[in-house]
Scaffold this active site. Structure first.
Site, short mmCIF file in Angstrom:
data_model
loop_
_atom_site.label_atom_id
_atom_site.label_comp_id
_atom_site.label_asym_id
_atom_site.label_seq_id
_atom_site.Cartn_x
_atom_site.Cartn_y
_atom_site.Cartn_z
N GLN A 113 -6.31 13.57 -10.02
CA GLN A 113 -5.62 13.09 -8.81
C GLN A 113 -6.45 13.27 -7.55
O GLN A 113 -5.92 13.49 -6.46
CB GLN A 113 -4.24 13.76 -8.67
CG GLN A 113 -3.26 13.26 -9.73
CD GLN A 113 -1.81 13.58 -9.41
OE1 GLN A 113 -1.53 14.59 -8.77
NE2 GLN A 113 -0.91 12.75 -9.87
N MET B 158 9.93 -17.70 3.62
CA MET B 158 8.91 -18.14 4.56
C MET B 158 7.75 -18.82 3.84
O MET B 158 7.19 -19.80 4.31
CB MET B 158 8.43 -16.95 5.41
CG MET B 158 7.50 -17.35 6.56
SD MET B 158 8.25 -18.53 7.69
CE MET B 158 8.95 -17.45 8.94
#
Lengths: 196, 588
Positions: free
Chosen positions: B129, B490
């Site tokens: 990580q 849109m």
């Protein structure tokens, strides 16, 4: 046009990335970048040369100032200034052809800083065109260039001189920039203002 | 900037130097900076910080995705003017923040993000990580820090707050290695104070600039004030209003400027730009002077630059020197904090008769003032504009509205009339879909006493719908209006206008949003006709907890007017004449 920025930046990890990243984002190639310690403790001084539109100068300077680690920015533009570059050039040379190179080095006011059986190293300081001139002459001659290491430009504004002093120094009128791109200027300029 | 300052006085007890762990220092510094709420998600590399949380008077909202944490901190900042704080672990936790950080960057929102990182001795080794989050966020933060020593935590955090809230505000990220969190150091809030704030050296409000501005304003026949987000950020609402009223110059607003000047004010023209009203854009094109206040001539408000306001001189009052002459070449630049500049400018400005120009603009409204619907007979159709208009009317404009991005966002801007700053929270610069729901959680956390409405499309809502659980866990009273047209509206509209109605990948299958809400323990109902709007809104407002309304609106409605990208500001696509969407006189 060619822009030259001089900046004082904090001497910390990652600062150079921040500066370089700004130009990367604008898709501007950095022609040369020179960084080293400055007279101010904890601050490095850099000279950055890039090609960008004439109007871009203001925005680049303003954007550089927005970086937290950038303390000072100067857009040199056309201001009277001195620009120098350092070059180390290693040339293949045998005892037979060394003397030719010595002559060349003399004419260009460069120095030999290393001599080996099969090569020698030339150190030269000057404006870009002067260095280009030596490289060109070396390339055109018999000599074989093995390695070139160039520092990139370092620029400093001139002090406030009267035009008479500047004329005496061969640098032209106070507000007129010294033409650094004219090769004819190079050797003469070095003779007149460069300390030995 | 004053309006961005979290209060520090209440935390004077922190002045006694104490030996603390790095994790405790994180929280103690936040408390010292006046932080009361943070939004975050724990993980391995930030666990020491979470372990220390319960000792400090800070409320932590557990999000469902770190992007939500960043948007919540952003919404918190937009609603309150304070610095928002988001926390995440290393690696994926940190990268999930990035969209939210970029959203805040583009809209100049003060925010501090804290991420954990792997221990300093394994930095750069691709440890579990591990990600180079300071490298990743470099272009989307105002500044960031990589902290690997415990004693650096407090100074870095304090400087982060100063950077975030000063000048042109923006997000700052502080990445702290796990060993720095676990180490111990002397914590002294006072001595960790950041070095003196250095204003941008190119700020420049010169005497002759002020005089030129005064001269231009005095001689202008057709002037317009363009007011942007900077009005709110700088807290210059009163000054802009005084300028407009004294000189009788009308005010046009950017999307993020809405609320900075009261919608009901006679001098308010409305929103400019791509979906601005026709008369506003026409007036800008006819103007002989533009006074730009805290706005940056974004491409969505200028249209193509070559034909933008060619008859106008331009005065630009702006805090960021890098914005001057960036898009539009200006005649006078007053580079400084808007409120301060206007306070210098106002004493030099006298009254002026602006009636002729105002009459010209009024006349130009003509038929175009009869905008889309407001009161269409209930014939089975439900239009989004209905919903927004009714929401505005029923809430008496008092709600804080948090929108997502797309058609509904533009309808909100057109039909919800904002009287007060910070009453519209929307992602303008980055246009981040998925913004609304988490940003509303941030806004409600900042302003629990205010009525908060989410207006989101069916597309954007699904991007961050997981945060419904956060609303429930935090017991927040947030009302959600989904403008559901079954399309990415849109994008569909662009396909209709510019891609020959090739509706590729825009029809959208959605879950039953009412059932989805129900699964979270949130009440809701669907609305299909206008007759139901009022009772649904009423039900939402009176419901004790969060409430979701699924407004099933007309599927292929478009936002008008529209300036196609790359066109001139006056080249608008208008609503076709045969369209039945006309408002009745009583709604005007």
């Amino acid at each position: 046009m060619l822009h030259t920025f001089v900046a004082y930046v904090e001497d910390l990890p990652g600062v150079l990335t921040r500066v370089a990243s700004l130009f990367r984002r604008l898709n501007i190639n950095i022609n040369s970048l020179t960084v080293g310690r400055s007279e101010r403790p904890g601050l490095s001084r850099l000279t950055l040369v890039c090609e960008a539109s004439a109007e871009a100068g203001h925005r680049i300077q303003a954007s550089l100032f927005k970086l937290e680690n950038v303390v000072d920015v100067d857009d040199i533009a056309q201001a009277p200034s001195v620009t120098r570059e350092l070059a180390l050039i290693k040339v293949a040379a045998t005892p037979q052809n060394r003397s030719q190179i010595f002559e060349l080095v003399e004419v260009f006011r460069a120095r030999i800083v290393d001599l080996a059986p099969e090569s020698l190293m030339i150190e030269m300081t000057g404006v870009e065109s002067k260095i280009e001139g030596l490289i060109q002459v070396l390339n055109e001659g018999e000599e074989r260039i093995l390695e070139i290491c160039r520092s990139g430009k370092m620029t400093m504004r001139r002090g406030h001189h009267t035009s008479r002093v500047l004329r005496a120094m061969g640098a032209g009128a106070a507000e007129r920039p010294v033409s650094e791109d004219d090769p004819a200027n190079a050797v003469e300029e070095s003779a007149d203002i460069e300390p030995a | 900037m004053g309006s961005n300052a979290n209060t520090q006085e209440a935390n004077a007890h922190l002045t006694t130097p104490t030996r603390l762990t790095g994790s405790e220092i994180v929280w103690a510094t936040l408390v010292g900076e006046g932080v009361t709420d943070v939004f975050g998600y724990p993980g391995g590399a930030i666990l020491p910080v979470y372990d220390a949380l319960r000792k400090f008077p800070i409320h932590h909202t557990l999000v469902r995705h770190e992007q939500g944490a960043a948007h919540m901190a952003d919404g918190y900042a937009r609603a309150s003017g304070k610095v928002g704080v988001a926390i995440a672990t290393s690696g994926p936790g940190a990268t999930n923040l990035v969209t939210g950080i970029a959203t805040a960057m583009l809209d100049s929102i003060p925010m501090v993000c804290i991420t954990g990182n792997v221990s300093s001795k394994v930095l750069g080794t691709d440890a579990f990580q591990e990600v180079d989050i300071t490298g990743i966020t470099l272009p989307v933060t105002k500044h960031n820090f990589l902290i690997s020593r415990t004693e650096e935590i407090a100074p870095a955090l304090r400087q982060a707050f100063q950077i975030a809230r000063s000048g042109r505000p923006g997000p700052v990220l502080v990445d702290i290695t796990k060993d720095a969190q676990q180490g111990k150091a002397i914590f002294d809030f006072a001595t960790a104070k950041p070095r003196a704030y250095r204003p941008h050296p190119m700020l420049n409000v010169e005497q002759h600039g002020l005089e030129s501005a005064v001269e231009l304003i005095r001689n202008a026949k057709r002037p317009i004030i363009l007011a942007g987000h900077g009005v709110t950020e700088s807290g210059a609402m009163e000054q802009v209003r005084t300028l407009a009223e004294r000189t009788q110059i009308p005010v046009a607003l950017t999307l993020l400027g809405l609320g900075a000047f009261p919608a009901s004010h006679p001098l308010n023209l409305g929103m400019m730009g791509m979906h601005g009203e026709a008369w506003v854009n026409h007036a800008i094109q006819e103007a002989d002077l533009l006074i730009a206040c805290g706005m940056r001539f974004d491409d969505r408000v200028t249209g193509t630059l070559a034909s933008y306001a060619t008859k106008a001189k331009k005065i630009h009052i702006e805090v960021d020197p890098a914005e001057i002459n960036k898009n539009v070449k200006v005649d006078v630049a007053l580079v400084g904090d808007l409120r301060e500049v206007l306070e210098e400018l106002l004493p030099r400005i006298g009254g002026r008769d602006g009636s002729a120009w105002l009459k010209t603009i009024e006349a130009s409204k003509g038929a175009s003032a009869v905008r889309d619907i407001k009161n269409l007979p209930d014939d089975g159709h439900l239009y989004a504009a209905h919903v927004v208009h009714d929401l505005w009317r029923i809430t008496e404009g008092e709600a804080v509205v948090v929108t997502d991005v797309g058609q509904h966002q533009m309808w909100e801007a057109q039909y919800f009339h904002h009287e007060k700053p910070r009453s519209l929270i929307t992602s303008g610069g980055l246009g981040t879909m998925g913004f609304a729901l988490p940003a509303a959680i941030g806004a409600k956390t900042a302003c629990p006493e205010k009525e908060v409405w989410v207006i989101a499309g069916d597309g954007g809502f699904q991007m961050t719908a997981a945060e419904l659980s956060t609303i429930v866990q935090e017991k927040l009273k947030i009302n959600i209006a989904i403008i559901n047209n079954g399309y990415l509206g849109m994008v569909r509209q662009w396909q209709e206008f510019f891609y020959e109605r090739n509706y590729e990948s825009t029809p959208l299958v959605s879950p039953d949003f009412v059932k989805l809400a129900d699964a979270h323990g949130i009440s809701g109902r669907a609305v299909r006709t206008r007759a139901e709007v009022e009772s649904a809104v009423h039900e939402a407002r009176t419901a004790p907890g969060a409430f979701l309304i699924n407004f099933l609106v007309e599927k292929e409605d478009s936002v008008y007017p529209m300036i196609p990208a790359g066109s001139a500001l006056h080249e608008m696509i208008r609503r076709p004449d045969h369209d039945p969407l006309l408002e009745s006189p009583e709604d005007l």
